[in-house]
Design an enzyme around this catalytic site. Structure first.
Site, PDB file in Angstrom:
ATOM      1  N   LYS A  87       0.945  -1.748  -0.326  1.00 14.61           N
ATOM      2  CA  LYS A  87      -0.126   0.048  -0.008  1.00 14.61           C
ATOM      3  C   LYS A  87       1.153   1.311  -0.009  1.00 14.61           C
ATOM      4  O   LYS A  87       2.219   1.365   0.495  1.00 14.61           O
ATOM      5  CB  LYS A  87      -1.006  -0.302   1.519  1.00 14.61           C
ATOM      6  CG  LYS A  87      -0.325  -0.129   2.087  1.00 14.61           C
ATOM      7  CD  LYS A  87      -0.826  -0.276   3.577  1.00 14.61           C
ATOM      8  CE  LYS A  87      -0.627  -0.473   5.169  1.00 14.61           C
ATOM      9  NZ  LYS A  87      -1.571  -0.723   5.886  1.00 14.61           N
ATOM     10  N   TYR A 126      13.118  30.400   7.805  1.00 12.76           N
ATOM     11  CA  TYR A 126      11.890  31.183   8.008  1.00 12.76           C
ATOM     12  C   TYR A 126      12.328  31.233   9.658  1.00 12.76           C
ATOM     13  O   TYR A 126      12.371  30.146   9.763  1.00 12.76           O
ATOM     14  CB  TYR A 126      10.779  30.613   7.219  1.00 12.76           C
ATOM     15  CG  TYR A 126      10.682  30.493   6.283  1.00 12.76           C
ATOM     16  CD1 TYR A 126      10.235  31.368   5.332  1.00 12.76           C
ATOM     17  CD2 TYR A 126      11.063  29.063   5.515  1.00 12.76           C
ATOM     18  CE1 TYR A 126      10.225  32.293   3.956  1.00 12.76           C
ATOM     19  CE2 TYR A 126      10.655  29.427   4.348  1.00 12.76           C
ATOM     20  CZ  TYR A 126      10.108  30.186   2.973  1.00 12.76           C
ATOM     21  OH  TYR A 126       9.874  30.750   2.029  1.00 12.76           O
TER      22      TYR A 126
END
Ligand SMILES: *Cc1c(COP(=O)(O)O)cnc(C)c1O
Length: 419
Positions: A76, A305
């Protein structure tokens, strides 16, 4: 660099056009393939390399632990981020007798990739595309009346019976028939002779729990309930030939093996039993990038940032073209590490979307275009033995190894190696 792209994902980088021929034009439900960056699209030096030999090795290790149970690798989430088509083809050739996925789209992708082995679709959400299941010979997991109705209808339309596995909720409270509803569900099955229940399954909630813990006791409880469900269903006339429950942790502990096992993360070389949990497994993925910019900042200067990092000395800052949109968790801001020339270099400042900065002041001889290992082991023995495991990155990011692997995003091209 001798990484070789198998080239097989190339076509998937072109826009998905509805060219697939369908016999059931009346049915409007279409299942599209996921798309991801192909090696041919790679411009920046950030890439994931998947070692196919490690996958085969892990399959052998797991098969030994599984004993007589069959091994159905769980692929998956794009094969836990490794690229499901290439992983499935490799493991099928190495003897895997079936595969499990979560989504119908993922199963369709494996069929499109030429995988012929049985594919179990575990998620239980089919979006009405039952004909796709039947015509592609997929094995759906069922636990709801609507599944039986949809499959029976599709089976009549396509003109062949469909095999399905019945899921039982023994303690996960996620999907599956509740213990108290077993007999009534078995009773309904009689109305849908087109649907053959060929397997019984359940899912363990605490297989990773250490021996002696409360969680370990819970696995034993779930196994007892699964046995009880098996017996009650048999009395109600439902006794399929195959039962399965084990995920990676259970297989490696030799628990709940039954007739088949569903290992996911261990196939990719990650131990679910924690760091140092299972030395035999070999991590299959390595993620690497390169230093694309290098500067020296003064003591007191901020980085990135929010100025989350502030230099306390003259500091060499290197920039990597990999950020949180590539799967480098923002939780690693100011706390993660990468490997440069065999030395651990700390991630400094906030990880940004496409880039991150590292402190390479203590990396002797560091230069522009040096390779940076973000996950796994560096290439070549000259770089030392140190490696960054998914487990250790997860610990730093406050996550789990499963999430570290599945977070490597589709922007990062996968290269497959056959050493
Ligand atoms: C994901 C999953 C697995 C595999 O789990 P791992 O811990 O990765 O081995 C097995 N069964 C089901 C139902 C799953 O959802």
């Amino acid at each position: 660099m001798d990484a070789s792209a198998l080239d097989e994902e190339k076509t998937e980088s072109s826009p998905a056009l509805p060219t697939r021929r369908r016999s059931d034009a009346a049915d409007s439900v279409r299942v599209l393939k996921p798309r991801r960056a192909a090696p041919a699209d790679a411009v920046r030096p950030t890439r994931a390399e998947v070692n196919l030999a490690a996958l085969r090795h892990n399959l052998r290790v797991i098969a030994r632990h599984a004993g007589r149970a069959k091994v159905w690798p769980v692929l998956k989430a794009d094969g836990y981020g490794h690229g499901a088509p290439a992983v499935a083809r490799t493991l099928e050739r190495a003897g895997a007798e079936g595969f499990c996925v979560a989504l119908l789209e993922e199963a369709v992708e494996l069929r499109d990739a030429g995988v012929g082995a049985p594919v179990l679709v575990m998620g239980g959400y089919y979006g009405g595309a039952y004909e796709e299941i039947v015509s592609r010979g997929l094995v759906p997991v069922v636990y709801d009346l609507s599944h039986l109705e949809g499959l029976a209808r599709a089976s009549r339309q396509v003109g062949r019976p469909v095999d399905a596995h019945l899921k039982i909720d023994t303690g996960m409270a996620r999907l599956g028939v509740r213990m108290r509803d077993l007999e009534s569900f078995a009773g309904e099955l009689g109305r849908f002779p087109e649907v053959r229940i060929s397997g019984l399954m359940t899912h363990l909630a605490c297989a990773e729990a250490p021996p002696g813990s409360e969680g370990e006791g819970f696995t034993a409880e779930q196994v007892t309930r699964f046995e009880e469900a098996t017996a009650r269903l048999a009395r109600a006339g439902v006794s399929p030939p195959v039962r399965h429950a084990a995920n990676s942790a259970a297989v490696l502990r030799g628990e709940a093996l039954f007739d088949a096992v569903r290992p996911g993360v261990a196939i990719f070389g990650v131990s679910p039993l924690g760091p140092g949990g299972h030395g035999e497994l070999r991590p299959a993925m390595r993620v690497r990038s390169e230093i694309v910019d290098l500067r020296t900042i003064d003591a007191g200067e901020p980085v990135g940032y929010g100025g989350l990092f502030r230099a306390t000395r003259a500091t060499r800052i290197a920039t990597l073209p990999m950020g949180y949109a590539d799967g480098l968790s923002r939780h690693l801001s100011n706390r993660g590490q990468v490997l440069v020339r065999g030395v651990r270099a700390p991630i400094v400042g906030a990880v940004s979307m496409d880039m991150s900065m590292i402190d390479v002041t203590d990396v002797p001889g560091v230069g522009l275009h040096d390779e940076v290992t973000v996950l796994g082991a560096p290439e070549g023995s000259s770089q030392g033995r140190d490696a960054l495991s998914a487990e250790s990155i997860a610990a730093q990011a406050g996550s789990i190894a499963w999430e570290v692997l599945t977070s490597i995003s589709r922007r990062v091209p996968r290269f497959y190696r056959e050493p």
